[in-house]
Write a protein that holds these residues in place. Structure first.
Motif, PDB file in Angstrom:
ATOM      1  N   TYR A  86       0.814  -1.216   0.000  1.00 58.95           N
ATOM      2  CA  TYR A  86       0.000   0.000   0.000  1.00 58.95           C
ATOM      3  C   TYR A  86       0.850   1.269   0.000  1.00 58.95           C
ATOM      4  N   THR A  87       0.293   2.293  -0.629  1.00 60.76           N
ATOM      5  CA  THR A  87       0.969   3.579  -0.702  1.00 60.76           C
ATOM      6  C   THR A  87      -0.069   4.690  -0.756  1.00 60.76           C
ATOM      7  N   ASP A 104      -8.506   0.454   3.849  1.00 66.33           N
ATOM      8  CA  ASP A 104      -8.386   1.307   5.040  1.00 66.33           C
ATOM      9  C   ASP A 104      -8.219   0.456   6.293  1.00 66.33           C
ATOM     10  N   PRO A 105      -7.131  -0.321   6.374  1.00 61.39           N
ATOM     11  CA  PRO A 105      -6.921  -1.131   7.578  1.00 61.39           C
ATOM     12  C   PRO A 105      -6.516  -0.240   8.752  1.00 61.39           C
ATOM     13  N   GLU A 113      -2.331  -2.290  12.270  1.00 57.11           N
ATOM     14  CA  GLU A 113      -2.132  -3.522  11.501  1.00 57.11           C
ATOM     15  C   GLU A 113      -1.155  -3.330  10.351  1.00 57.11           C
ATOM     16  N   LEU A 114      -0.597  -2.108  10.229  1.00 56.24           N
ATOM     17  CA  LEU A 114       0.306  -1.822   9.113  1.00 56.24           C
ATOM     18  C   LEU A 114       1.739  -1.668   9.587  1.00 56.24           C
ATOM     19  N   THR A 115       2.659  -2.021   8.728  1.00 53.48           N
ATOM     20  CA  THR A 115       4.078  -1.816   8.989  1.00 53.48           C
ATOM     21  C   THR A 115       4.761  -1.462   7.678  1.00 53.48           C
ATOM     22  N   ARG A 116       5.838  -0.684   7.777  1.00 52.30           N
ATOM     23  CA  ARG A 116       6.550  -0.267   6.557  1.00 52.30           C
ATOM     24  C   ARG A 116       7.578  -1.339   6.192  1.00 52.30           C
ATOM     25  N   LEU A 154       7.067   0.772   1.014  1.00 53.63           N
ATOM     26  CA  LEU A 154       5.621   0.564   0.927  1.00 53.63           C
ATOM     27  C   LEU A 154       5.108   0.036   2.265  1.00 53.63           C
ATOM     28  N   MET A 155       3.806   0.221   2.498  1.00 54.61           N
ATOM     29  CA  MET A 155       3.193  -0.317   3.702  1.00 54.61           C
ATOM     30  C   MET A 155       2.601  -1.687   3.394  1.00 54.61           C
ATOM     31  N   GLN A 156       2.533  -2.529   4.403  1.00 53.84           N
ATOM     32  CA  GLN A 156       1.929  -3.846   4.241  1.00 53.84           C
ATOM     33  C   GLN A 156       1.295  -4.249   5.565  1.00 53.84           C
ATOM     34  N   THR A 157       0.363  -5.205   5.494  1.00 58.10           N
ATOM     35  CA  THR A 157      -0.262  -5.668   6.729  1.00 58.10           C
ATOM     36  C   THR A 157       0.744  -6.525   7.498  1.00 58.10           C
TER      37      THR A 157
END
Length: 245
Positions: free
Chosen positions: A99-100, A166-167, A171-174, A179-182
Motif C-alpha cells: 500500500y501507498t 483502510d486497515p 495492523e500496518l508496517t513499513r 511501501l506499507m503492508q499488513t
C-alpha cells in the motif's frame, strides 16, 4: 566507572539511531505521500550496587506517523490523492499486495497503470491495463474511465476500479522498499475511500521541525561523548592515586 561509561555509550548509540531516522525523514520531505517515521525507546534501569535512579535507553522499534500530508493541486488526471484515511493497493516488488499514498500515477510502455516508482496499481482482479485512449479520468471511488482512441466524447468506457483499503494503522508496517503492508501479510479488504483527482498528497515531514530535531540530537550526542571522556579522566585519576599509595 564502567556503569557510567555504559550508560553514556548506550545513550550515544540510540541517539545515532534517531539521527539516522531524522535524516531519512528530511530526505523524504518532498516525497509524494511519504509518512514520517519515529524511533521509539524505553528506559531500562541499571541493576546492581549504586543509585536506583540510573537508567539507560533501549531501542523499542520504529513507528510511523500516519498524519495526512498537505494536498497539492496539479490538474493532472493521473494524479490522485486520498481524502482522509486509506491507501492505494499496489503490487510490490515481492509480488504481494502492498500500500501507498503516493498517487502520482503513470501508464507504462505495456499500458499498465503504475505508481511513479513503477509498482502496478491493483484493481478488482489485479493490475489495471489501460487501452490506447485519448482521455482518462479517475472517479472519487477510484473508478478508471477512458475515452478510447477514435471514439467520441460520449463513448466513455469503464476499465476497472482502483483497489482502496483502510486497515487500522496498528495492523500496518513499513517494508524495506518504503511501501506499507499488513503485519500478517494478508491483503486488506477493499474499503470506501474518497479519491481526489488532479491532486497529490505531499509528505507529512516538517523540514523545520526536523532540522531543529537534528541540532538537538547533535547536542545530546556531544553530551554523551563528554560523559564518556569524564569517565575516562576519572579512571585515570583513580589509577594515579592507587600508584601513589
Amino acid at each position: 566507572m564502567d556503569r557510567m561509561l555504559y550508560i553514556a555509550m548506550s545513550g550515544a548509540k540510540e541517539i545515532m539511531l534517531q539521527q539516522a531516522n531524522t535524516a531519512n525523514n528530511l530526505a523524504n520531505a518532498d516525497t509524494t505521500g511519504f509518512k514520517r517515521d519515529y524511533q521509539a525507546f524505553k528506559a531500562v534501569p541499571v541493576t546492581g550496587p549504586g543509585y536506583a535512579s540510573r537508567i539507560y535507553p533501549q531501542d523499542a522499534g520504529v513507528g510511523t506517523d500516519f498524519t495526512p500530508g498537505p494536498l497539492i493541486a496539479t490538474g493532472n488526471p493521473l494524479d490522485i490523492a486520498l481524502k482522509g484515511p486509506g491507501w492505494i493497493a499496489v503490487q510490490g516488488p515481492n509480488g504481494k499486495e502492498q500500500y501507498t499514498r503516493a498517487g502520482d500515477l503513470r501508464i507504462d510502455a505495456n499500458g499498465i497503470l503504475t505508481t511513479s516508482q513503477g509498482y502496478p496499481v491493483l484493481g478488482s482482479s489485479g493490475p489495471i491495463s489501460i487501452p490506447p485512449s485519448s482521455k482518462i479520468a479517475i472517479g472519487s471511488d477510484g473508478t478508471v474511465t477512458v475515452q478510447p482512441d477514435g471514439q467520441g466524447p460520449n463513448a466513455l468506457a469503464v476499465i476497472d476500479q482502483i483497489k482502496l483499503v483502510d486497515p487500522p494503522p496498528s495492523e500496518l508496517t513499513r517494508s524495506a522498499d518504503g511501501l506499507m503492508q499488513t503485519r500478517n501479510g494478508q491483503p486488506a479488504p477493499a474499503a470506501n475511500v474518497v479519491v481526489e483527482s488532479g491532486m497529490l498528497e505531499g509528505s507529512n515531514v516538517n523540514p523545520v521541525d526536523s532540522m531543529v530535531r537534528m541540532i538537538s540530537l547533535a547536542r545530546q550526542y556531544e553530551l554523551q561523548v563528554k560523559t564518556m571522556q569524564t569517565a575516562q579522566r576519572n579512571a585515570q585519576a583513580s589509577a594515579q592515586l592507587i600508584n601513589l599509595g
